[in-house]
Design a protein around this motif. Sequence first.
Motif, PDB file in Angstrom:
ATOM      1  N   VAL A 102       0.864  -1.185   0.000  1.00 24.27           N
ATOM      2  CA  VAL A 102       0.000   0.000   0.000  1.00 24.27           C
ATOM      3  C   VAL A 102       0.898   1.232   0.000  1.00 24.27           C
ATOM      4  O   VAL A 102       1.666   1.432   0.933  1.00 24.27           O
ATOM      5  CB  VAL A 102      -0.918   0.027   1.240  1.00 24.27           C
ATOM      6  CG1 VAL A 102      -1.801   1.267   1.214  1.00 24.27           C
ATOM      7  CG2 VAL A 102      -1.747  -1.242   1.324  1.00 24.27           C
ATOM      8  N   LEU A 103       0.790   2.022  -1.040  1.00 19.97           N
ATOM      9  CA  LEU A 103       1.584   3.250  -1.125  1.00 19.97           C
ATOM     10  C   LEU A 103       0.655   4.429  -0.861  1.00 19.97           C
ATOM     11  O   LEU A 103      -0.103   4.856  -1.727  1.00 19.97           O
ATOM     12  CB  LEU A 103       2.241   3.361  -2.505  1.00 19.97           C
ATOM     13  CG  LEU A 103       3.229   4.504  -2.706  1.00 19.97           C
ATOM     14  CD1 LEU A 103       4.300   4.512  -1.629  1.00 19.97           C
ATOM     15  CD2 LEU A 103       3.866   4.384  -4.079  1.00 19.97           C
ATOM     16  N   ARG A 104       0.699   4.906   0.365  1.00 20.45           N
ATOM     17  CA  ARG A 104      -0.208   5.974   0.804  1.00 20.45           C
ATOM     18  C   ARG A 104       0.330   7.344   0.377  1.00 20.45           C
ATOM     19  O   ARG A 104       1.545   7.531   0.264  1.00 20.45           O
ATOM     20  CB  ARG A 104      -0.342   5.918   2.318  1.00 20.45           C
ATOM     21  CG  ARG A 104      -1.028   4.667   2.807  1.00 20.45           C
ATOM     22  CD  ARG A 104      -1.059   4.605   4.343  1.00 20.45           C
ATOM     23  NE  ARG A 104      -1.763   3.431   4.796  1.00 20.45           N
ATOM     24  CZ  ARG A 104      -1.200   2.224   4.908  1.00 20.45           C
ATOM     25  NH1 ARG A 104       0.058   2.060   4.588  1.00 20.45           N
ATOM     26  NH2 ARG A 104      -1.905   1.191   5.311  1.00 20.45           N
ATOM     27  N   PRO A 105      -0.574   8.293   0.169  1.00 16.82           N
ATOM     28  CA  PRO A 105      -0.131   9.645  -0.194  1.00 16.82           C
ATOM     29  C   PRO A 105       0.885  10.217   0.791  1.00 16.82           C
ATOM     30  O   PRO A 105       1.849  10.878   0.386  1.00 16.82           O
ATOM     31  CB  PRO A 105      -1.430  10.457  -0.195  1.00 16.82           C
ATOM     32  CG  PRO A 105      -2.488   9.455  -0.517  1.00 16.82           C
ATOM     33  CD  PRO A 105      -2.043   8.182   0.154  1.00 16.82           C
ATOM     34  N   VAL A 106       0.705   9.971   2.080  1.00 16.16           N
ATOM     35  CA  VAL A 106       1.636  10.493   3.079  1.00 16.16           C
ATOM     36  C   VAL A 106       3.030   9.882   2.898  1.00 16.16           C
ATOM     37  O   VAL A 106       4.047  10.544   3.126  1.00 16.16           O
ATOM     38  CB  VAL A 106       1.103  10.264   4.519  1.00 16.16           C
ATOM     39  CG1 VAL A 106       1.076   8.791   4.885  1.00 16.16           C
ATOM     40  CG2 VAL A 106       1.903  11.065   5.520  1.00 16.16           C
ATOM     41  N   GLU A 107       3.110   8.642   2.430  1.00 15.61           N
ATOM     42  CA  GLU A 107       4.405   8.008   2.173  1.00 15.61           C
ATOM     43  C   GLU A 107       5.061   8.625   0.931  1.00 15.61           C
ATOM     44  O   GLU A 107       6.266   8.863   0.922  1.00 15.61           O
ATOM     45  CB  GLU A 107       4.233   6.497   1.989  1.00 15.61           C
ATOM     46  CG  GLU A 107       3.799   5.798   3.271  1.00 15.61           C
ATOM     47  CD  GLU A 107       3.442   4.345   3.049  1.00 15.61           C
ATOM     48  OE1 GLU A 107       3.995   3.499   3.770  1.00 15.61           O
ATOM     49  OE2 GLU A 107       2.597   4.060   2.168  1.00 15.61           O
ATOM     50  N   ARG A 108       4.255   8.857  -0.090  1.00 12.03           N
ATOM     51  CA  ARG A 108       4.790   9.511  -1.296  1.00 12.03           C
ATOM     52  C   ARG A 108       5.326  10.898  -0.965  1.00 12.03           C
ATOM     53  O   ARG A 108       6.377  11.304  -1.446  1.00 12.03           O
ATOM     54  CB  ARG A 108       3.693   9.651  -2.355  1.00 12.03           C
ATOM     55  CG  ARG A 108       3.266   8.407  -3.015  1.00 12.03           C
ATOM     56  CD  ARG A 108       2.135   8.732  -4.001  1.00 12.03           C
ATOM     57  NE  ARG A 108       1.350   7.585  -4.310  1.00 12.03           N
ATOM     58  CZ  ARG A 108       1.484   6.884  -5.417  1.00 12.03           C
ATOM     59  NH1 ARG A 108       2.354   7.239  -6.313  1.00 12.03           N
ATOM     60  NH2 ARG A 108       0.726   5.835  -5.626  1.00 12.03           N
ATOM     61  N   GLU A 109       4.556  11.614  -0.155  1.00 13.65           N
ATOM     62  CA  GLU A 109       4.967  12.975   0.212  1.00 13.65           C
ATOM     63  C   GLU A 109       6.270  12.968   1.009  1.00 13.65           C
ATOM     64  O   GLU A 109       7.158  13.780   0.760  1.00 13.65           O
ATOM     65  CB  GLU A 109       3.852  13.649   1.019  1.00 13.65           C
ATOM     66  CG  GLU A 109       2.629  13.962   0.196  1.00 13.65           C
ATOM     67  CD  GLU A 109       1.438  14.360   1.039  1.00 13.65           C
ATOM     68  OE1 GLU A 109       1.617  14.674   2.238  1.00 13.65           O
ATOM     69  OE2 GLU A 109       0.308  14.326   0.510  1.00 13.65           O
ATOM     70  N   ARG A 110       6.384  12.045   1.965  1.00 13.11           N
ATOM     71  CA  ARG A 110       7.606  11.989   2.786  1.00 13.11           C
ATOM     72  C   ARG A 110       8.799  11.568   1.931  1.00 13.11           C
ATOM     73  O   ARG A 110       9.897  12.107   2.090  1.00 13.11           O
ATOM     74  CB  ARG A 110       7.409  11.016   3.957  1.00 13.11           C
ATOM     75  CG  ARG A 110       8.588  10.973   4.890  1.00 13.11           C
ATOM     76  CD  ARG A 110       8.768  12.308   5.622  1.00 13.11           C
ATOM     77  NE  ARG A 110       9.961  12.253   6.450  1.00 13.11           N
ATOM     78  CZ  ARG A 110      10.884  13.214   6.490  1.00 13.11           C
ATOM     79  NH1 ARG A 110      10.714  14.320   5.806  1.00 13.11           N
ATOM     80  NH2 ARG A 110      11.943  13.089   7.231  1.00 13.11           N
ATOM     81  N   PHE A 111       8.583  10.608   1.031  1.00 14.83           N
ATOM     82  CA  PHE A 111       9.633  10.169   0.107  1.00 14.83           C
ATOM     83  C   PHE A 111      10.144  11.364  -0.706  1.00 14.83           C
ATOM     84  O   PHE A 111      11.350  11.614  -0.784  1.00 14.83           O
ATOM     85  CB  PHE A 111       9.064   9.081  -0.799  1.00 14.83           C
ATOM     86  CG  PHE A 111       9.967   8.593  -1.894  1.00 14.83           C
ATOM     87  CD1 PHE A 111      11.232   8.096  -1.626  1.00 14.83           C
ATOM     88  CD2 PHE A 111       9.531   8.608  -3.210  1.00 14.83           C
ATOM     89  CE1 PHE A 111      12.055   7.622  -2.644  1.00 14.83           C
ATOM     90  CE2 PHE A 111      10.336   8.134  -4.233  1.00 14.83           C
ATOM     91  CZ  PHE A 111      11.605   7.646  -3.949  1.00 14.83           C
ATOM     92  N   ALA A 112       9.238  12.114  -1.290  1.00 15.17           N
ATOM     93  CA  ALA A 112       9.620  13.278  -2.100  1.00 15.17           C
ATOM     94  C   ALA A 112      10.309  14.333  -1.231  1.00 15.17           C
ATOM     95  O   ALA A 112      11.308  14.939  -1.645  1.00 15.17           O
ATOM     96  CB  ALA A 112       8.388  13.869  -2.786  1.00 15.17           C
ATOM     97  N   GLN A 113       9.802  14.539  -0.030  1.00 16.33           N
ATOM     98  CA  GLN A 113      10.388  15.523   0.876  1.00 16.33           C
ATOM     99  C   GLN A 113      11.827  15.145   1.236  1.00 16.33           C
ATOM    100  O   GLN A 113      12.720  15.989   1.203  1.00 16.33           O
ATOM    101  CB  GLN A 113       9.530  15.628   2.131  1.00 16.33           C
ATOM    102  CG  GLN A 113      10.007  16.648   3.122  1.00 16.33           C
ATOM    103  CD  GLN A 113       9.153  16.652   4.385  1.00 16.33           C
ATOM    104  OE1 GLN A 113       8.531  15.652   4.740  1.00 16.33           O
ATOM    105  NE2 GLN A 113       9.130  17.794   5.041  1.00 16.33           N
ATOM    106  N   VAL A 114      12.060  13.885   1.564  1.00  9.78           N
ATOM    107  CA  VAL A 114      13.409  13.442   1.936  1.00  9.78           C
ATOM    108  C   VAL A 114      14.347  13.567   0.742  1.00  9.78           C
ATOM    109  O   VAL A 114      15.474  14.055   0.875  1.00  9.78           O
ATOM    110  CB  VAL A 114      13.391  11.999   2.485  1.00  9.78           C
ATOM    111  CG1 VAL A 114      14.798  11.425   2.588  1.00  9.78           C
ATOM    112  CG2 VAL A 114      12.704  11.964   3.845  1.00  9.78           C
ATOM    113  N   LEU A 115      13.903  13.153  -0.429  1.00 13.16           N
ATOM    114  CA  LEU A 115      14.758  13.285  -1.612  1.00 13.16           C
ATOM    115  C   LEU A 115      15.091  14.746  -1.896  1.00 13.16           C
ATOM    116  O   LEU A 115      16.234  15.083  -2.197  1.00 13.16           O
ATOM    117  CB  LEU A 115      14.083  12.663  -2.842  1.00 13.16           C
ATOM    118  CG  LEU A 115      14.012  11.146  -2.891  1.00 13.16           C
ATOM    119  CD1 LEU A 115      13.242  10.706  -4.128  1.00 13.16           C
ATOM    120  CD2 LEU A 115      15.397  10.528  -2.864  1.00 13.16           C
TER     121      LEU A 115
END
Length: 159
Positions: free
Chosen positions: A44-57
């Motif tokens: 499950v790829l949740r929006p909050v995970e996508r956002e944190r991934f992009a933020q960290v990158l």
Amino acid sequence: MLDRFRSFVRELAGEAGAPSGQAPDSPQLAAAALMYHVIQADGVLRPVERERFAQVLAEEYALGKGELQALIEQARLADGEAVDLYRFTSVLMDSMSEAERIGFIEILWEMVYADGIRHELEDNVVWRISELLGVSGRDRVHMRQRVQERLGIDGGGEA
């Protein structure tokens, strides 16, 4: 430790940030692909995970919006094409010191806890990556505890 890893990653990326196209053996792409693998490990790829991934990158590599989206897409594709984790961990083993690899595990825990829950499959992926990067179980657990403490997660946050 996290600061040293971030400094290392910035050195790899150069002062101007990452180019829009990463070489297949780029440490930046390998790190991003492993981060992506962790956030979608539970299926499950949740929006909050996508956002944190992009933020960290974006934080780690000082990327502009276009470069960030290109790296995310390359990481997604690379992860989808990879038959194992070794493809990425071998790149990081060749380019990171032990302290930097431990710092990277801390970042992976940040990915795990992006949704506030540690799923057993995410936990397993971080364990496998740690093993391939030569990070001890003690350091892996210590990094998880640091992230839990920083995020205010009590009781391990297990699903």
